[in-house]
Design a protein around this motif. Sequence first.
Motif, PDB file in Angstrom:
ATOM      1  N   SER A  95       0.636 -50.593 -58.474  1.00  0.00           N
ATOM      2  CA  SER A  95       1.351 -49.755 -59.431  1.00  0.00           C
ATOM      3  C   SER A  95       2.308 -48.850 -58.668  1.00  0.00           C
ATOM      4  O   SER A  95       2.026 -48.417 -57.549  1.00  0.00           O
ATOM      5  N   VAL A  96       3.449 -48.578 -59.259  1.00  0.00           N
ATOM      6  CA  VAL A  96       4.468 -47.744 -58.621  1.00  0.00           C
ATOM      7  C   VAL A  96       3.885 -46.394 -58.235  1.00  0.00           C
ATOM      8  O   VAL A  96       4.156 -45.875 -57.147  1.00  0.00           O
ATOM      9  N   ALA A  97       3.042 -45.832 -59.085  1.00  0.00           N
ATOM     10  CA  ALA A  97       2.459 -44.512 -58.827  1.00  0.00           C
ATOM     11  C   ALA A  97       1.535 -44.503 -57.611  1.00  0.00           C
ATOM     12  O   ALA A  97       1.323 -43.453 -57.001  1.00  0.00           O
ATOM     13  N   MET A  98       0.981 -45.652 -57.239  1.00  0.00           N
ATOM     14  CA  MET A  98       0.009 -45.719 -56.145  1.00  0.00           C
ATOM     15  C   MET A  98       0.587 -46.280 -54.847  1.00  0.00           C
ATOM     16  O   MET A  98      -0.082 -46.259 -53.815  1.00  0.00           O
ATOM     17  N   ARG A  99       1.805 -46.792 -54.862  1.00  0.00           N
ATOM     18  CA  ARG A  99       2.356 -47.471 -53.684  1.00  0.00           C
ATOM     19  C   ARG A  99       2.394 -46.597 -52.443  1.00  0.00           C
ATOM     20  O   ARG A  99       2.004 -47.033 -51.359  1.00  0.00           O
ATOM     21  N   ASP A 100       2.861 -45.386 -52.570  1.00  0.00           N
ATOM     22  CA  ASP A 100       2.978 -44.522 -51.405  1.00  0.00           C
ATOM     23  C   ASP A 100       1.602 -44.177 -50.846  1.00  0.00           C
ATOM     24  O   ASP A 100       1.387 -44.196 -49.636  1.00  0.00           O
ATOM     25  N   ARG A 101       0.653 -43.889 -51.730  1.00  0.00           N
ATOM     26  CA  ARG A 101      -0.710 -43.570 -51.293  1.00  0.00           C
ATOM     27  C   ARG A 101      -1.342 -44.775 -50.589  1.00  0.00           C
ATOM     28  O   ARG A 101      -1.977 -44.630 -49.531  1.00  0.00           O
ATOM     29  N   ALA A 102      -1.161 -45.963 -51.157  1.00  0.00           N
ATOM     30  CA  ALA A 102      -1.721 -47.175 -50.548  1.00  0.00           C
ATOM     31  C   ALA A 102      -1.071 -47.448 -49.193  1.00  0.00           C
ATOM     32  O   ALA A 102      -1.757 -47.751 -48.212  1.00  0.00           O
ATOM     33  N   ARG A 103       0.251 -47.334 -49.125  1.00  0.00           N
ATOM     34  CA  ARG A 103       0.967 -47.568 -47.874  1.00  0.00           C
ATOM     35  C   ARG A 103       0.434 -46.625 -46.784  1.00  0.00           C
ATOM     36  O   ARG A 103       0.163 -47.055 -45.666  1.00  0.00           O
ATOM     37  N   LYS A 104       0.259 -45.354 -47.122  1.00  0.00           N
ATOM     38  CA  LYS A 104      -0.244 -44.378 -46.154  1.00  0.00           C
ATOM     39  C   LYS A 104      -1.659 -44.728 -45.700  1.00  0.00           C
ATOM     40  O   LYS A 104      -1.997 -44.574 -44.525  1.00  0.00           O
ATOM     41  N   ALA A 105      -2.494 -45.186 -46.611  1.00  0.00           N
ATOM     42  CA  ALA A 105      -3.867 -45.559 -46.250  1.00  0.00           C
ATOM     43  C   ALA A 105      -3.877 -46.746 -45.289  1.00  0.00           C
ATOM     44  O   ALA A 105      -4.595 -46.734 -44.281  1.00  0.00           O
ATOM     45  N   TYR A 106      -3.059 -47.777 -45.587  1.00  0.00           N
ATOM     46  CA  TYR A 106      -2.973 -48.929 -44.681  1.00  0.00           C
ATOM     47  C   TYR A 106      -2.477 -48.492 -43.308  1.00  0.00           C
ATOM     48  O   TYR A 106      -2.988 -48.922 -42.278  1.00  0.00           O
ATOM     49  N   GLU A 107      -1.469 -47.629 -43.289  1.00  0.00           N
ATOM     50  CA  GLU A 107      -0.918 -47.150 -42.017  1.00  0.00           C
ATOM     51  C   GLU A 107      -1.948 -46.349 -41.234  1.00  0.00           C
ATOM     52  O   GLU A 107      -2.016 -46.446 -40.006  1.00  0.00           O
ATOM     53  N   LYS A 108      -2.772 -45.563 -41.912  1.00  0.00           N
ATOM     54  CA  LYS A 108      -3.818 -44.792 -41.228  1.00  0.00           C
ATOM     55  C   LYS A 108      -4.801 -45.728 -40.535  1.00  0.00           C
ATOM     56  O   LYS A 108      -5.255 -45.444 -39.427  1.00  0.00           O
ATOM     57  N   MET A 109      -5.142 -46.838 -41.194  1.00  0.00           N
ATOM     58  CA  MET A 109      -6.062 -47.792 -40.574  1.00  0.00           C
ATOM     59  C   MET A 109      -5.473 -48.375 -39.305  1.00  0.00           C
ATOM     60  O   MET A 109      -6.190 -48.636 -38.352  1.00  0.00           O
TER      61      MET A 109
END
Length: 191
Positions: A95-109
Amino acid sequence: MQALKTQEEIDAASRDWRDLPGFADVHDYWQSLRRGNDLPRAEDVDLLALIPWLPELSLLDMAAPGEIICRFAGTAIAERLGHDITGRNICLQQSVAMRDRARKAYEKMAQQPCGMLARYTNHYNTGFQGTVCTFYLPLIVTANGSTRLLGTGNREEKADYAPPIEESIIATDVTSVTWLDIGFGTPEKEG
C-alpha cells in the motif's frame, strides 16, 4: 488515542517466533550456512533443502533504495495474492501508505544486519483481508555485496472483508515489527 488491543492481539504479538510453523526450521537452516560470525551467502542457499517450507518462502533482493525485487515467491504466497510476485518490486506491491515504512525496515535489516518478524494485513483481490506473519533473515549476495532477504510466511487469521480490488495489496496495515539479534544488535526503532 490508540484503541485498546484485545487479548488475542496481545497474545499474537507476544508469541515467540520459534513457535510459528517453519520459522525455527528456516532459522536453523540459515544458521547452518553461516561461516563464523559472517552472514550466510545467498549462493549457498539450496532451495531443495527447504522443500517443506517452499510454499511460504520468499527471496528478496535489495537492488536499490525503494527497489526490492522478489526473486522467488512460493506457491502459497502466489495463491494468497492471486498472482505471482516473482520479478516484481515488492515495494510497489505494498500500500502507498506503508511503502516508506516497509522500505526503511528492509534497509535496516541490510544495514544492521538483523532478522525481522513482521505482522501485517494484506488486502486481497477477492476483498478478503488477512493477517500474515513473515520472518526475514539477511543473506550476502557476494557478486556485488548487496543483501538478499530470506523470508518465510505464515497466514494467521482473517481480519475483515472489503470490496474486491484489481490486484492484491501487501501490508495495508502493520500490526507489529520485532527485530531479531543475529549477532550484530538490532535497530533502536521499529520499522
